[in-house]
Design a protein around this motif. Structure first.
Motif, PDB file in Angstrom:
ATOM      1  N   PRO A 219       0.833  -1.216   0.000  1.00  0.00           N
ATOM      2  CA  PRO A 219       0.000   0.000   0.000  1.00  0.00           C
ATOM      3  C   PRO A 219       0.862   1.258   0.000  1.00  0.00           C
ATOM      4  N   LEU A 220       0.471   2.216  -0.813  1.00  0.00           N
ATOM      5  CA  LEU A 220       1.230   3.459  -0.932  1.00  0.00           C
ATOM      6  C   LEU A 220       0.692   4.528   0.009  1.00  0.00           C
ATOM      7  N   VAL A 221       1.496   5.549   0.217  1.00  0.00           N
ATOM      8  CA  VAL A 221       1.117   6.618   1.138  1.00  0.00           C
ATOM      9  C   VAL A 221      -0.113   7.376   0.631  1.00  0.00           C
ATOM     10  N   ILE A 222      -0.339   7.385  -0.681  1.00  0.00           N
ATOM     11  CA  ILE A 222      -1.518   8.077  -1.212  1.00  0.00           C
ATOM     12  C   ILE A 222      -2.811   7.364  -0.824  1.00  0.00           C
ATOM     13  N   ASP A 223      -2.709   6.131  -0.307  1.00  0.00           N
ATOM     14  CA  ASP A 223      -3.887   5.368   0.114  1.00  0.00           C
ATOM     15  C   ASP A 223      -4.259   5.636   1.569  1.00  0.00           C
ATOM     16  N   LEU A 224      -3.522   6.511   2.240  1.00  0.00           N
ATOM     17  CA  LEU A 224      -3.772   6.772   3.657  1.00  0.00           C
ATOM     18  C   LEU A 224      -5.131   7.426   3.860  1.00  0.00           C
ATOM     19  N   PHE A 225      -5.883   6.914   4.786  1.00  0.00           N
ATOM     20  CA  PHE A 225      -7.261   7.337   5.037  1.00  0.00           C
ATOM     21  C   PHE A 225      -7.372   8.804   5.396  1.00  0.00           C
ATOM     22  N   ASP A 226      -8.255   9.527   4.693  1.00  0.00           N
ATOM     23  CA  ASP A 226      -8.690  10.871   5.068  1.00  0.00           C
ATOM     24  C   ASP A 226      -7.519  11.788   5.431  1.00  0.00           C
TER      25      ASP A 226
ATOM     26  N   LEU B 207       5.839   4.813   7.377  1.00  0.00           N
ATOM     27  CA  LEU B 207       5.389   5.893   8.264  1.00  0.00           C
ATOM     28  C   LEU B 207       5.589   5.551   9.727  1.00  0.00           C
ATOM     29  N   GLU B 208       5.811   6.603  10.515  1.00  0.00           N
ATOM     30  CA  GLU B 208       5.885   6.502  11.970  1.00  0.00           C
ATOM     31  C   GLU B 208       4.685   7.230  12.559  1.00  0.00           C
ATOM     32  N   ALA B 209       4.425   6.980  13.830  1.00  0.00           N
ATOM     33  CA  ALA B 209       3.292   7.624  14.492  1.00  0.00           C
ATOM     34  C   ALA B 209       3.403   9.142  14.433  1.00  0.00           C
ATOM     35  N   SER B 210       4.624   9.658  14.514  1.00  0.00           N
ATOM     36  CA  SER B 210       4.824  11.111  14.494  1.00  0.00           C
ATOM     37  C   SER B 210       4.409  11.729  13.164  1.00  0.00           C
ATOM     38  N   ASP B 211       4.416  10.934  12.090  1.00  0.00           N
ATOM     39  CA  ASP B 211       3.995  11.447  10.785  1.00  0.00           C
ATOM     40  C   ASP B 211       2.501  11.717  10.733  1.00  0.00           C
ATOM     41  N   LEU B 212       1.744  11.119  11.646  1.00  0.00           N
ATOM     42  CA  LEU B 212       0.293  11.187  11.601  1.00  0.00           C
ATOM     43  C   LEU B 212      -0.299  12.149  12.618  1.00  0.00           C
ATOM     44  N   GLN B 213       0.562  12.827  13.373  1.00  0.00           N
ATOM     45  CA  GLN B 213       0.071  13.726  14.412  1.00  0.00           C
ATOM     46  C   GLN B 213      -0.615  14.936  13.808  1.00  0.00           C
TER      47      GLN B 213
ATOM     48  N   GLN C  63      -5.590   8.087  14.760  1.00  0.00           N
ATOM     49  CA  GLN C  63      -5.455   6.729  15.290  1.00  0.00           C
ATOM     50  C   GLN C  63      -5.941   5.697  14.275  1.00  0.00           C
ATOM     51  N   ARG C  64      -6.997   6.021  13.559  1.00  0.00           N
ATOM     52  CA  ARG C  64      -7.471   5.154  12.483  1.00  0.00           C
ATOM     53  C   ARG C  64      -6.380   4.995  11.419  1.00  0.00           C
ATOM     54  N   GLN C  65      -5.682   6.077  11.112  1.00  0.00           N
ATOM     55  CA  GLN C  65      -4.589   6.010  10.153  1.00  0.00           C
ATOM     56  C   GLN C  65      -3.453   5.123  10.670  1.00  0.00           C
ATOM     57  N   TRP C  66      -3.172   5.217  11.973  1.00  0.00           N
ATOM     58  CA  TRP C  66      -2.106   4.407  12.555  1.00  0.00           C
ATOM     59  C   TRP C  66      -2.436   2.923  12.458  1.00  0.00           C
ATOM     60  N   TYR C  67      -3.699   2.573  12.657  1.00  0.00           N
ATOM     61  CA  TYR C  67      -4.100   1.178  12.469  1.00  0.00           C
ATOM     62  C   TYR C  67      -3.844   0.741  11.022  1.00  0.00           C
ATOM     63  N   GLN C  68      -4.095   1.645  10.077  1.00  0.00           N
ATOM     64  CA  GLN C  68      -3.859   1.325   8.669  1.00  0.00           C
ATOM     65  C   GLN C  68      -2.375   1.076   8.415  1.00  0.00           C
ATOM     66  N   VAL C  69      -1.518   1.877   9.053  1.00  0.00           N
ATOM     67  CA  VAL C  69      -0.068   1.687   8.918  1.00  0.00           C
ATOM     68  C   VAL C  69       0.352   0.341   9.505  1.00  0.00           C
TER      69      VAL C  69
END
Length: 296
Positions: free
Chosen positions: A184-191, A211-217, A242-248
């Motif tokens: 999965p590519l980064v362009i597929d990241l939810f919302d 990705l790391e958690a810090s990327d999603l803050q 957090q939903r994005q982190w589950y996807q990662v």
């Protein structure tokens, strides 16, 4: 849709006919492209452009059998207009709008300022003529969040098929077609905002597993203490990040185990299900007739 109680000037043109209204521009660019192709194919012909649209001001009247268009000989424009007149559709001549659309400046990723739609189409035709997807000279555009909706992306397992998406991403990132389709590519990241996606791509974080958690803050949480822990250890309810982190995490698991993975918040799900009141109603809203479905 259309409303024949209003004029083309008021519905499709902005003030003083300086530009086409944004809600009609995509359809008119489509017609303009087709008009340009026909003109190039038949330079000695006079080409007129029409749009057929449902008319909100008309009431359906079934045409009689003798009014149906016959195909032999081919129907004239007058024949077509006669039948359409009795239907809920309307036929609009958009010649003037097409000329404006062809002369409208357009922008897209990697575009040059000041190019009209007609010039862009002609340039693409020149670039593509005789080119092959495997050719090193094939023109490609900068990658970014705009690639998420690319209609030339293939996600199936047939690795032998060529894809314009793969060409752009391979030339920019150096990744192989196999790599691009396997993870999965980064362009597929939810919302995720386009600016965030573009920033991650600029850091060469092409895969979700990078990705790391810090990327999603979210910006408003980055300065809070323990905000990273909040993303990695959500409570009863989860936020968008957090939903994005589950996807990662799912992408990482799939990469490690080579099989699709999922995350089930079992305890939270049990608590939610315990609050349900029986009997349960499962409604397929596509089969209901009201314009606004009833909710049970």
């Amino acid at each position: 849709s259309w409303d024949s109680r209003q004029s083309i000037d008021s519905k499709m043109w902005n003030a003083n006919k300086k530009s086409i209204k944004a809600n009609h521009l995509p359809n008119l660019l489509d017609v303009a492209f087709q008009t340009l192709v026909v003109r190039r194919a038949f330079p000695n012909f006079r080409v007129t452009s029409w749009l057929m649209m449902p008319d909100k001001a008309k009431v359906w009247k079934a045409p009689s059998s003798d009014k149906r268009i016959k195909t032999d000989p081919p129907p004239t424009v007058a024949d077509t207009q006669s039948l359409i007149k009795e239907s809920v559709a309307v036929l609009l001549n958009v010649d003037e709008l097409v000329e404006k659309a062809l002369a409208t400046n357009v922008t897209y990723p990697g575009s040059e300022n000041g190019n009209t739609f007609q010039r862009v189409v002609e340039k693409w035709a020149q670039d593509m003529n005789g080119e092959d997807l495997s050719n090193d000279k094939f023109k490609h555009f900068p990658i970014g969040a705009n690639c998420e909706s690319c209609e030339y992306r293939l996600i199936d397992d047939d690795i032998d098929k060529n894809s314009g998406f793969d060409v752009c991403w391979s030339k920019t990132t150096g990744l192989s077609k196999e790599e691009l389709r396997s993870h999965p590519l980064v362009i597929d990241l939810f919302d995720t905002p386009k600016r965030t996606i573009n920033n991650l791509i600029s850091q060469k974080k092409y895969f979700l597993s990078n990705l790391e958690a810090s990327d999603l803050q979210p910006q408003n949480e980055k300065n809070k203490k323990n905000s990273r822990v909040n993303i990695e250890s959500p409570g009863e309810k989860i936020s968008g990040s957090q939903r994005q982190w589950y996807q990662v995490l799912t992408a990482r698991n799939a990469t490690k185990n080579s099989t699709p993975q999922y995350i089930l918040r079992e305890e939270s799900m049990k608590r939610e299900m315990a609050s349900w009141e029986y009997p349960l109603h499962f409604i397929d809203f596509e089969t209901t007739s009201p314009a606004i479905p009833y909710y049970f």
